[in-house]
Design an enzyme around this catalytic site. Structure first.
Site, PDB file in Angstrom:
ATOM      1  N   HIS A 131      -4.503   9.060   3.558  1.00 21.76           N
ATOM      2  CA  HIS A 131      -5.416   9.654   4.531  1.00 21.76           C
ATOM      3  C   HIS A 131      -6.010  10.969   4.038  1.00 21.76           C
ATOM      4  O   HIS A 131      -7.215  11.226   4.229  1.00 21.76           O
ATOM      5  CB  HIS A 131      -4.719   9.881   5.871  1.00 21.76           C
TER       6      HIS A 131
ATOM      7  N   HIS B 260       0.822  -1.209   0.000  1.00 21.51           N
ATOM      8  CA  HIS B 260       0.000   0.000   0.000  1.00 21.51           C
ATOM      9  C   HIS B 260       0.853   1.255   0.000  1.00 21.51           C
ATOM     10  O   HIS B 260       0.486   2.263   0.575  1.00 21.51           O
ATOM     11  CB  HIS B 260      -0.944   0.008   1.204  1.00 21.51           C
TER      12      HIS B 260
ATOM     13  N   ARG C 239      -6.577  12.012   0.937  1.00 19.52           N
ATOM     14  CA  ARG C 239      -7.586  11.762  -0.088  1.00 19.52           C
ATOM     15  C   ARG C 239      -8.821  11.108   0.522  1.00 19.52           C
ATOM     16  O   ARG C 239      -9.959  11.412   0.135  1.00 19.52           O
ATOM     17  CB  ARG C 239      -6.997  10.884  -1.191  1.00 19.52           C
TER      18      ARG C 239
ATOM     19  N   ALA D 180      -1.733  11.111  11.455  1.00 19.03           N
ATOM     20  CA  ALA D 180      -2.545  11.812  10.453  1.00 19.03           C
ATOM     21  C   ALA D 180      -4.012  11.875  10.874  1.00 19.03           C
ATOM     22  O   ALA D 180      -4.680  12.891  10.676  1.00 19.03           O
ATOM     23  CB  ALA D 180      -2.406  11.122   9.102  1.00 19.03           C
TER      24      ALA D 180
ATOM     25  N   ASP E 127       0.307   4.420   4.141  1.00 23.57           N
ATOM     26  CA  ASP E 127       0.124   4.308   2.703  1.00 23.57           C
ATOM     27  C   ASP E 127      -0.175   5.637   2.024  1.00 23.57           C
ATOM     28  O   ASP E 127      -0.401   5.673   0.819  1.00 23.57           O
ATOM     29  CB  ASP E 127      -0.988   3.310   2.385  1.00 23.57           C
ATOM     30  N   GLY E 128      -0.200   6.725   2.773  1.00 25.90           N
ATOM     31  CA  GLY E 128      -0.349   8.044   2.167  1.00 25.90           C
ATOM     32  C   GLY E 128      -1.733   8.364   1.638  1.00 25.90           C
ATOM     33  O   GLY E 128      -1.905   9.321   0.889  1.00 25.90           O
TER      34      GLY E 128
ATOM     35  N   GLY F 233     -13.694   0.867  16.766  1.00 28.22           N
ATOM     36  CA  GLY F 233     -12.270   0.809  16.435  1.00 28.22           C
ATOM     37  C   GLY F 233     -11.422   0.016  17.403  1.00 28.22           C
ATOM     38  O   GLY F 233     -10.339  -0.452  17.057  1.00 28.22           O
TER      39      GLY F 233
END
Length: 597
Positions: free
Chosen positions: A396, A217, A398, A553, A393-394, A482
């Site tokens: 967040h 990812h 989007r 994030a 995975d970068g 969660g």
């Protein structure tokens, strides 16, 4: 780079439409993904695989005879939503039950479990298997924490072949679990991947180095080392996956040498030369090896090596014929079958109840709050992606943009239908969870719905104490679903101090506007303080050391959102207009038994 796109925000949707047209003899598009075009025999188990996009041929490329019955397709590197998984499962099933199989990631587990509950409530027997083949992501003593990477392919193949042969749900599940238990993968990354529309890769590997123990990812490797010659790399990967050989090994193995998207087939063949020779030298018989791109990560450079230790029944299904858009083996009897009937699939929309005057005023404030959040998330998307890419995975930034923008659109529609605040937040939550996917998508979506449930559609006036109760319900929903704790380096590390602070300030007699503003600043400081923490859950956990020094994030975006809502409340109190005003009227400010909050 990912050069070709129309709009980065619709990359997945555009790709899925193109895929379904190109392979229309194999698949039909349904809400949330794809299913086999041909109707399956009544009573057959439906094997439904899935996960985020960016991994083709996984997941939709393996829908077809001898493999999967359906694939749930999420956004790039993002878990599909509960609604997506439920819809694909419902479309794929034909009386024999559903087996969901996906990688062991928090968002996938959460959303597929919720989809399982919904299908069971509908009378569809459903079971879930989560793949845990990645030896680098956790020690063998914590195997349940391991990620699923290219070993997904093995488990999908075995389960799909068994289901096509007529095995019942319990047997297909047993075989999938057996395949997972006997499959191990190790990977290395040579360079990062690029999200559609991004100017640079999520991470870079320095020249002459390699990331060891990468995910699929866009995560960097768990460690870095000098780049090895192909023969030495092959031996290193083999030794890592063979270290956990089962005691009852037959010395017969299925093998996948997988390219991650930008590594040439010729490079894979160079590595395979050593893998094959080394396995033979050690006394193993290789059965139907696969060398190529099977589970990718956009344009990431790198490889992974997967071994499944075969027994008689696993070998039978590993070698069984299959015919899918991206994978073919042997000869499949493609008898003419009718096209699957999807006419009974009707997706119901959420109910919107006309609200009282006071509830509609609160709904108008909620819409303006979502509009402010939307503007902030769009402005901060790139920075949130940068933070998330340090150890994740970068996706967040989007994901938050997709979530809040769809929530805003749904909230505006509900408000225009004169819905109260419960209906407006309920519609917003449903849209956020359904369109954003991932862990944060379902958490935010369910939490907004919980907030709205407390406020209701019929309340004549909503005061600060009710808003505090709603915020507490928002928090409780996130904790329950969660299962994270303060200190795990998640959004809870900002949310818990925010709700506690809000509750204390209102109890002390301060107005909602003042209390929310001060509590929002507490959240900002708490989010910044997560930089010192090490993640204990989620995709960042395997890269915990790399994460230290960077704030979470999710906590950061949550703090930004509560600040924006606080600004909307302050503007409202001052009688000013606010960006995103829906025209449904401005609510009045006050506290306690005074004016509406």
């Amino acid at each position: 780079m990912t050069h070709l796109f129309n709009d980065p925000e619709t990359f997945m949707e555009d790709a899925l439409v193109g895929f379904c047209d190109a392979f229309s003899r194999y698949v039909l598009q349904v809400p949330g993904g794809v299913v086999r075009r041909a109707a399956t025999p009544e009573g057959k188990v439906a094997v439904v695989v899935g996960g985020g996009s960016g991994h083709y041929p996984a997941f939709c490329g393996v829908v077809g005879d001898g493999f999967a019955d359906g694939a749930v397709v999420g956004n790039i590197f993002t878990s599909p939503s509960t609604e997506d998984a439920y819809n694909v499962g419902r479309a794929a099933q034909n009386g024999g039950g559903v087996l969901f199989i996906t990688g062991n990631y928090a968002g996938d587990v959460m959303n597929f479990n919720l989809a399982q509950e919904r299908l069971i409530a509908d009378g569809v027997p459903t079971r879930n298997v989560y793949v845990t083949d990645d030896v680098a992501s956790a020690p063998v003593t914590e195997i349940a924490k391991r990620r699923g990477i290219a070993g997904d392919f093995v488990v999908f193949k075995v389960a799909g072949a068994a289901a096509d042969e007529g095995a019942d749900l319990a047997e297909v599940e047993r075989l999938a679990i057996l395949a997972n238990d006997r499959t191990r993968t190790m990977g290395v990354g040579l360079d990062g991947c690029t999200m559609p529309g991004a100017a640079d890769k999520l991470f870079h590997v320095p020249p002459g180095r390699m990331g060891v123990g990468l995910g699929i990812h866009g995560e960097p490797g768990i460690a870095e080392s000098d780049l090895l010659p192909a023969r030495d790399l092959a031996v290193m990967l083999l030794e890592r996956v063979l270290a956990e050989e089962p005691a009852d090994s037959t010395k017969r193995v299925g093998v996948i040498l997988n390219g991650l998207g930008a590594t040439k087939y010729e490079e894979l063949f160079v590595v395979w030369r050593t893998v094959a020779a080394e396995l033979a030298r050690r006394g193993y018989t290789v059965v139907d090896p696969e060398v190529g791109e099977l589970v990718t990560s956009l344009d990431m450079a790198g490889i992974s090596l997967t071994l499944v230790h075969l027994d008689e029944e696993l070998e039978k299904y590993w070698t069984a014929p299959a015919d899918t858009p991206a994978y073919r083996k042997g000869a499949v009897d493609r008898r003419d079958a009718p096209v699957r009937d999807l006419s009974a699939l009707v997706t119901a929309g959420g109910d919107v109840r006309q609200g009282s005057a006071g509830s509609r005023e609160a709904a108008a404030v909620a819409v303006r709050g979502l509009a402010a959040m939307d503007a902030r998330m769009r402005a901060e998307e790139e920075e949130l992606a940068r933070i998330d890419a340090i150890a994740g995975d970068g996706d967040h930034g989007r994901g938050m943009v997709r979530g809040v923008s769809n929530a805003l659109e749904a909230a505006q529609a509900a408000a225009a239908a004169e819905g109260g605040v419960r209906s407006v937040l309920g519609a917003a939550g449903e849209a956020w969870a359904g369109r954003a996917g991932g862990t944060s998508g379902v958490l935010w979506g369910r939490a907004l719905q919980a907030f709205g449930e407390v406020l209701g559609d019929d309340t004549d006036r909503i005061d600060a104490t009710q808003v505090v109760a709603g915020a507490r319900a928002f928090l409780d929903s996130m904790v329950t679903l969660g299962k994270a704790h303060v200190g795990d380096k998640t959004m809870l590390d900002a949310l818990v101090p925010f709700v506690d602070g809000l509750e204390q300030e209102v109890a002390a007699g301060r107005s909602l506007t003042e209390a929310w503003g001060d509590a929002a600043q507490i959240a900002v400081r708490a989010a910044a303080d997560t930089a010192a923490l090490s993640p204990k859950v989620g995709r960042a956990r395997p890269l915990a050391e790399r994460s230290v020094g960077t704030p979470d994030a999710g906590a950061t975006s949550l703090a930004m959102c509560v600040v924006e809502v606080g600004d909307v409340l302050a503007d409202r109190k001052a009688g000013q207009g606010s960006a995103g005003q829906s025209g449904a009227g401005q609510a009045r400010a006050g506290h306690g038994s005074g004016e509406q909050e």
